[in-house]
Design a protein around this motif. Structure first.
Motif, short mmCIF file in Angstrom:
data_model
loop_
_atom_site.label_atom_id
_atom_site.label_comp_id
_atom_site.label_asym_id
_atom_site.label_seq_id
_atom_site.Cartn_x
_atom_site.Cartn_y
_atom_site.Cartn_z
N CYS A 266 -12.44 10.16 12.21
CA CYS A 266 -12.08 8.94 11.42
C CYS A 266 -12.62 7.74 11.98
N ASP A 267 -13.14 6.73 11.13
CA ASP A 267 -13.43 5.45 11.72
C ASP A 267 -12.22 4.47 11.96
N ARG A 268 -11.57 4.57 11.13
CA ARG A 268 -9.87 3.64 11.10
C ARG A 268 -8.89 4.40 10.87
N LEU A 269 -7.91 3.92 11.39
CA LEU A 269 -6.42 4.63 11.00
C LEU A 269 -5.88 3.83 9.80
N LYS A 270 -5.18 4.48 8.84
CA LYS A 270 -4.52 3.95 7.87
C LYS A 270 -3.10 3.51 8.04
N PRO A 271 -2.89 2.44 8.24
CA PRO A 271 -1.55 1.66 8.41
C PRO A 271 -0.59 1.75 7.18
N ILE A 272 0.58 1.66 7.12
CA ILE A 272 1.57 1.58 6.04
C ILE A 272 1.47 0.17 5.70
N LEU A 273 1.08 -0.12 4.60
CA LEU A 273 0.93 -1.59 3.97
C LEU A 273 2.17 -2.01 4.12
N GLY A 274 2.25 -3.27 3.93
CA GLY A 274 3.87 -4.35 4.19
C GLY A 274 4.30 -3.95 5.17
N LEU A 275 5.65 -4.53 5.30
CA LEU A 275 6.64 -4.38 6.45
C LEU A 275 8.03 -3.87 5.98
N MET A 276 8.76 -3.29 6.86
CA MET A 276 9.92 -2.89 6.82
C MET A 276 10.93 -3.93 6.01
N PRO A 277 11.64 -3.54 5.01
CA PRO A 277 12.43 -4.59 4.26
C PRO A 277 13.49 -5.14 5.29
N ASP A 278 13.82 -6.40 4.82
CA ASP A 278 15.01 -7.20 5.63
C ASP A 278 16.21 -6.51 5.28
N PRO A 279 16.94 -6.01 6.14
CA PRO A 279 18.37 -5.28 6.00
C PRO A 279 19.32 -5.84 5.26
N THR A 280 19.15 -7.46 5.18
CA THR A 280 20.28 -8.18 4.73
C THR A 280 19.66 -8.48 3.17
N ASN A 281 18.67 -7.98 2.75
CA ASN A 281 18.25 -8.29 1.43
C ASN A 281 17.27 -7.11 0.98
N LEU A 282 17.85 -5.67 0.84
CA LEU A 282 16.91 -4.50 0.47
C LEU A 282 16.79 -4.50 -0.82
N PRO A 283 15.44 -3.87 -1.00
CA PRO A 283 14.79 -3.80 -2.45
C PRO A 283 15.85 -2.78 -3.35
N SER A 284 15.82 -3.28 -4.54
CA SER A 284 16.46 -2.31 -5.67
C SER A 284 15.80 -0.91 -5.77
N GLY A 285 16.55 0.01 -6.34
CA GLY A 285 15.87 1.46 -6.56
C GLY A 285 15.78 2.13 -5.36
N CYS A 286 14.49 2.58 -5.32
CA CYS A 286 13.84 3.27 -3.99
C CYS A 286 13.45 2.21 -2.95
N LYS A 287 14.08 2.27 -1.78
CA LYS A 287 13.70 1.38 -0.80
C LYS A 287 12.39 1.24 -0.36
N PHE A 288 11.56 2.11 -0.41
CA PHE A 288 10.30 2.23 -0.18
C PHE A 288 9.39 1.65 -1.23
N HIS A 289 9.87 1.45 -2.37
CA HIS A 289 8.80 1.37 -3.64
C HIS A 289 8.08 0.12 -3.42
N PRO A 290 8.31 -0.96 -2.56
CA PRO A 290 7.30 -2.06 -2.55
C PRO A 290 6.26 -1.77 -1.68
N ARG A 291 6.32 -0.67 -0.81
CA ARG A 291 5.06 -0.25 -0.01
C ARG A 291 4.35 0.82 -0.51
N CYS A 292 5.16 1.72 -1.47
CA CYS A 292 4.77 3.01 -1.69
C CYS A 292 3.46 2.96 -2.68
#
Length: 329
Positions: A266-292
């Motif tokens: 493969c020419d390029r690796l595929k990084p996971i988009l986005g950043l780990m969420p701030d543990p002082t302000n976690l997303p609602s629902g599934c914590k991974f949904h903003p990056r999924c």
């Protein structure tokens, strides 16, 4: 499995509470380690791996850290309820920890022999001469000449210091060894040597191990079981074969997609988009949904429950709850 459970963590929740904010470091996790087994705890920086280890050792700094809920059963006894004196007796002799950075784990003004002997004297009640003799044996065991017991930490390289830290942690033959990223500061050849050494010693002493890492290559080399941690939660866990041959969670797929594979071009690796969420302000629902990449509307409002796929393979993802008759994604 014939082996008995050595460590059982049930619904552990740890927060860091300050005047300004609350850090949700570990959120309702459950882990089981059997005798003689190695579990790999994998996740990005900030996932809550080290806080989990400190919780097991009862070393979460208080304040601001607080264990809000859960049990940590070691050999059937809840170590969150034992006295301070009793936990000091367990630490080092039965549960030992290799901390992340060997450079800061050693005392610069004591010889390495004295530092190993100190642990032996405290837990095995040996006289100083006998403790020093055993300290030299422990150094030999990790591949350092016993004569170097009179040297100070600054006289050792990074890999040698890590071996000294391993000698200290194994000095009293603990039943459970927690290794917090033991190879992070080391170059690749020394990393391989340290992992081989830990594998050998594990077999020799029949020690159970929790290996904290973000390196899936290290996991493949050392572990029997794997737990993937994200934003303080275990989102997928199972045997090494389950996770490497049949990963299910989109985050686990993302981790494997972001490392090079020798077999595929493969020419390029595929990084996971986005950043780990701030543990002082976690997303609602599934914590991974903003990056999924597979996220749909329900993911932002519904917290996924743990779903057993087969045997020990468990996952927290609404898509798999649907297959078991839960929410529809």
């Amino acid at each position: 499995m014939e082996n008995k459970k050595l460590l059982e963590i049930e619904n552990l929740t740890i927060k860091y509470i300050t005047e300004d904010e609350v850090v949700d470091a570990v959120n309702d996790i459950s882990i089981t380690i059997y005798e003689g087994e190695t579990l790999g705890l994998v996740g990005e920086t900030g996932a809550g791996k080290t806080t989990t280890a400190l919780g097991i050792m009862r070393l979460v700094p208080n304040p601001p850290g607080k264990i809000i809920n859960g049990k940590i059963l070691y050999d059937g006894k809840d170590i969150l309820k034992v006295s301070d004196t009793e936990i000091r007796g367990i630490r080092g002799s039965q549960i030992s920890m290799i901390f992340q950075d060997p450079m800061t784990s050693l005392n610069p003004v004591m010889t390495v022999g004295e530092q190993i002997a100190e642990v032996i004297q405290i837990h095995e009640k040996l006289k100083k001469d006998a403790a020093m003799k055993k300290a030299k044996e422990m150094l030999e065991l990790v591949g350092i000449p016993g004569a170097r017991s009179n040297d100070y930490p600054h006289q050792f390289s990074g890999g040698m210091k890590q071996r000294v830290v391993i000698a200290i942690s194994l000095a009293c033959n603990p039943k459970l060894l927690i290794a917090d990223e033991p190879t992070t500061a080391l170059d690749v050849t020394i990393q391989a040597q340290v992992l081989d050494l830990m594998n050998e010693l594990k077999k020799k002493f029949k020690t159970s191990m929790m290996l904290i890492t973000h390196d899936l290559g290290v996991v493949a080399q050392v572990c029997d079981k794997v737990a993937i941690m994200y934003a303080g939660e275990i989102i997928e866990s199972g045997t090494l074969e389950d996770l490497f041959n049949n990963p299910k969670h989109p985050y686990t797929h993302g981790l494997f997609g972001s490392i090079p594979n020798l077999e595929s071009k493969c020419d390029r690796l595929k990084p996971i988009l986005g950043l780990m969420p701030d543990p002082t302000n976690l997303p609602s629902g599934c914590k991974f949904h903003p990056r999924c990449p597979n996220a749909v509307e329900i993911c932002s409002g519904t917290v996924p429950k743990e779903t057993i796929l087969a045997g020990e393979h468990k996952i927290r993802c609404l898509a798999y709850e649907e297959l078991k008759g839960g929410p529809t994604v």
